[in-house]
Structure formats: structure tokens, C-alpha cells
Design a protein around this motif. Structure first.
Motif, PDB file in Angstrom:
ATOM      1  N   PHE A 127       1.670   7.054   6.467  1.00 47.76           N
ATOM      2  CA  PHE A 127       2.014   8.654   7.784  1.00 47.76           C
ATOM      3  C   PHE A 127       1.586   8.462   8.934  1.00 47.76           C
ATOM      4  CE2 PHE A 127      -0.522  10.092   3.739  1.00 47.76           C
ATOM      5  CZ  PHE A 127       0.903  10.888   2.728  1.00 47.76           C
ATOM      6  N   SER A 128       2.117   7.274   9.476  1.00 36.13           N
ATOM      7  CA  SER A 128       1.643   7.030  11.026  1.00 36.13           C
ATOM      8  C   SER A 128       2.889   7.418  11.527  1.00 36.13           C
ATOM      9  CB  SER A 128       1.489   5.117  10.756  1.00 36.13           C
ATOM     10  OG  SER A 128       0.981   5.174  12.246  1.00 36.13           O
ATOM     11  N   THR A 129       3.708   7.750  12.494  1.00 41.17           N
ATOM     12  CA  THR A 129       4.874   7.503  13.649  1.00 41.17           C
ATOM     13  C   THR A 129       5.376   6.357  14.286  1.00 41.17           C
ATOM     14  OG1 THR A 129       3.498   7.803  15.504  1.00 41.17           O
ATOM     15  CG2 THR A 129       3.787   9.784  13.926  1.00 41.17           C
ATOM     16  N   ARG A 130       4.869   5.647  13.759  1.00 37.16           N
ATOM     17  CA  ARG A 130       4.574   3.607  14.102  1.00 37.16           C
ATOM     18  C   ARG A 130       4.864   3.214  12.719  1.00 37.16           C
ATOM     19  NH1 ARG A 130       3.063   3.215  19.577  1.00 37.16           N
ATOM     20  NH2 ARG A 130       4.429   1.310  19.406  1.00 37.16           N
ATOM     21  N   HIS A 131       5.205   3.796  11.789  1.00 35.66           N
ATOM     22  CA  HIS A 131       5.587   2.944  10.386  1.00 35.66           C
ATOM     23  C   HIS A 131       6.459   1.542  10.869  1.00 35.66           C
ATOM     24  CE1 HIS A 131       4.820   2.435   6.253  1.00 35.66           C
ATOM     25  NE2 HIS A 131       5.695   2.507   5.996  1.00 35.66           N
ATOM     26  N   ALA A 132       6.770   1.550  11.025  1.00 37.01           N
ATOM     27  CA  ALA A 132       8.249   0.763  11.114  1.00 37.01           C
ATOM     28  C   ALA A 132       7.611  -0.249  12.469  1.00 37.01           C
ATOM     29  CB  ALA A 132       9.178   1.510  11.918  1.00 37.01           C
ATOM     30  N   ASP A 133       7.694   0.161  13.575  1.00 36.25           N
ATOM     31  CA  ASP A 133       7.141  -1.002  14.586  1.00 36.25           C
ATOM     32  C   ASP A 133       5.905  -1.721  13.320  1.00 36.25           C
ATOM     33  OD1 ASP A 133       9.173   0.823  16.471  1.00 36.25           O
ATOM     34  OD2 ASP A 133       6.976   1.628  16.586  1.00 36.25           O
ATOM     35  N   ALA A 134       4.529  -1.433  13.236  1.00 30.20           N
ATOM     36  CA  ALA A 134       3.766  -1.656  12.460  1.00 30.20           C
ATOM     37  C   ALA A 134       4.342  -3.211  11.304  1.00 30.20           C
ATOM     38  CB  ALA A 134       3.357  -1.000  11.813  1.00 30.20           C
ATOM     39  N   VAL A 135       5.866  -3.381  10.731  1.00 32.79           N
ATOM     40  CA  VAL A 135       6.408  -4.092  10.449  1.00 32.79           C
ATOM     41  C   VAL A 135       5.970  -5.914  11.189  1.00 32.79           C
ATOM     42  CG1 VAL A 135       7.808  -5.242   9.492  1.00 32.79           C
ATOM     43  CG2 VAL A 135       7.558  -2.523   8.796  1.00 32.79           C
TER      44      VAL A 135
END
Length: 231
Positions: A127-135
Motif C-alpha cells: 500500500f505504499s506510494t513509494r512501492h516501486a522506489d523501495a526496489v
């Protein structure tokens, strides 16, 4: 949402769930979404143990669901008919992909608006808006490559401006897991909650701070990677 690291355990986390549903577990139906674990080969004994532990809470009905496991209309009916949708652990990237690829995100949004969602480990991390950045921030490239997702990495529903990490203190994590989390939060430039298996976050309003539930240990990092709260 009740975002857990180790699932629903008797005590404060179970009490929080009962308060959210407004009725005893014995009168509630749960749909367990298992897609996050399905890409991983090998022994599935842990999944079976976790399902048995969940079953032992005494639900009126426990339905095991794969988002790819049937006609969309049938899956929509099963998910909407549950009092609790439970997102099991595994790969948060695959679970988020499964909700999007099957076109079932609107059903998940309905659950979040009018029902109760419980996440366990990866099920709490979609559910994080930063999901892709977390990769990049947490070096998930190997998992994303294994799943052949390419650039198709995004939250199932981007609601939260912070990220959840799970299993703080678990023996399978490296000894420097807290340093890894701090470095990841700094690289992400966003707050990170690192929960152990006796902790959970209760989210009623995505724009407000979550309420910590449970008796466990947890750390909250700010966007610089500094621990700003803990227990």
C-alpha cells in the motif's frame, strides 16, 4: 487495515481485529489470499502451519483464495462476501502485481473502504506510494527479476506515504538488519516502520499516523534513516 508482521495472534492484535469487525471471530468469515507465496518453489509446510494457526482462531468460515484461481466474477463474490480479507506473506511485489493483473483492485478498494483488511508480512507491504522506489532502496532487484516483473512494480493501492518492513529480530534476517532498514529509509527518503512478529499497525485513515498494536518490538525511521520512535 491491520498491518501485521506475524499474523493474527491472541492478545492485543486479535482484540484489535474483533473491534474492527464488531463481532466475534466465530461469527466472521475470512478470505485468505495466498498469491504472495505461490511463486516460491519448495516445501510449503510453513504455509500449512500458518493456515492451521489462523484456522484455530475459530472462524465461521475460512476460504483460501488465489487471485488467479478462477473466474473474476466468482473471485469478486468470494472476496466481497468475507468479513476479513487476509493478505498472506511471501512476495509483496507479486501480491501487488496479482491484484492489478487480475483487475481485482476495485474489490480491494471496496474492502478498504467498507470492510477489514489484514496483512501478514508481504500482505502488509502493498500500500505504499513509494512501492516501486523501495526496489532500489532495499535492493529487491533479485526478487523482481525472479518474478519477471520488469517495470511492472507498483503498489496494489497506493495509500500510505510510509513503508512497512517485517520480522524485526527474526533469526533469518542478517545481524545488521536495523542498519539495512536505516539505510533503506534514507535511500527511500520516506518514513519506514520495522515491526517484529508481535507488533501491528492499525490504519483507519491513510493520511494519519497509524496506531501501534501489540506487545512487541518495533522501530520507526524518518526520511533520513534516523530512529524517531521505538519500543
Amino acid at each position: 487495515m491491520l498491518l501485521t508482521s506475524g499474523g493474527i495472534t491472541p492478545g492485543p492484535i486479535l482484540d484489535a481485529l474483533v473491534a474492527l469487525t464488531g463481532k466475534p471471530v466465530a461469527e466472521s468469515r475470512v478470505a485468505v489470499v495466498i498469491d504472495a507465496i505461490l511463486p516460491f518453489p519448495g516445501d510449503s509446510s510453513m504455509l500449512l502451519r500458518h493456515l492451521q494457526q489462523l484456522h484455530s482462531l475459530g472462524w465461521a468460515e475460512l476460504d483460501v483464495v488465489s487471485l488467479f484461481g478462477g473466474p473474476r466474477a466468482l473471485l469478486e463474490s468470494r472476496l466481497r462476501g468475507a468479513d476479513v480479507v487476509f493478505g498472506y506473506g511471501g512476495s509483496n511485489h507479486w501480491l501487488a502485481h496479482a491484484w492489478r493483473a487480475t483487475g481485482l483492485v476495485p474489490v480491494l478498494e471496496e474492502v478498504l473502504e467498507r470492510g477489514v483488511y489484514v496483512g501478514m508480512s508481504a500482505g502488509s507491504m502493498i500500500f505504499s506510494t513509494r512501492h516501486a522506489d523501495a526496489v532500489d532502496a532495499f535492493d529487491d532487484h533479485e526478487e523482481v527479476a525472479m518474478l519477471e516483473l520488469g517495470d511492472d512494480v507498483a503498489a496494489a493501492v497506493p495509500l500510505l506515504d510510509w513503508t512497512v518492513l517485517c520480522h524485526l529480530g527474526a533469526p533469518f534476517l542478517p545481524e545488521d538488519a536495523t542498519a539495512w532498514a536505516a539505510a533503506g529509509a534514507a535511500a527511500l527518503g520516506a518514513p519506514v516502520w520495522f515491526l517484529d512478529d508481535a507488533s501491528a499497525l492499525l490504519v483507519r485513515d491513510p493520511g494519519a499516523e497509524p496506531e501501534v498494536v501489540g506487545d512487541g518490538h518495533w522501530l520507526r525511521y524518518d526520511e533520513r534513516g534516523t530512529v524517531v520512535d521505538s519500543r
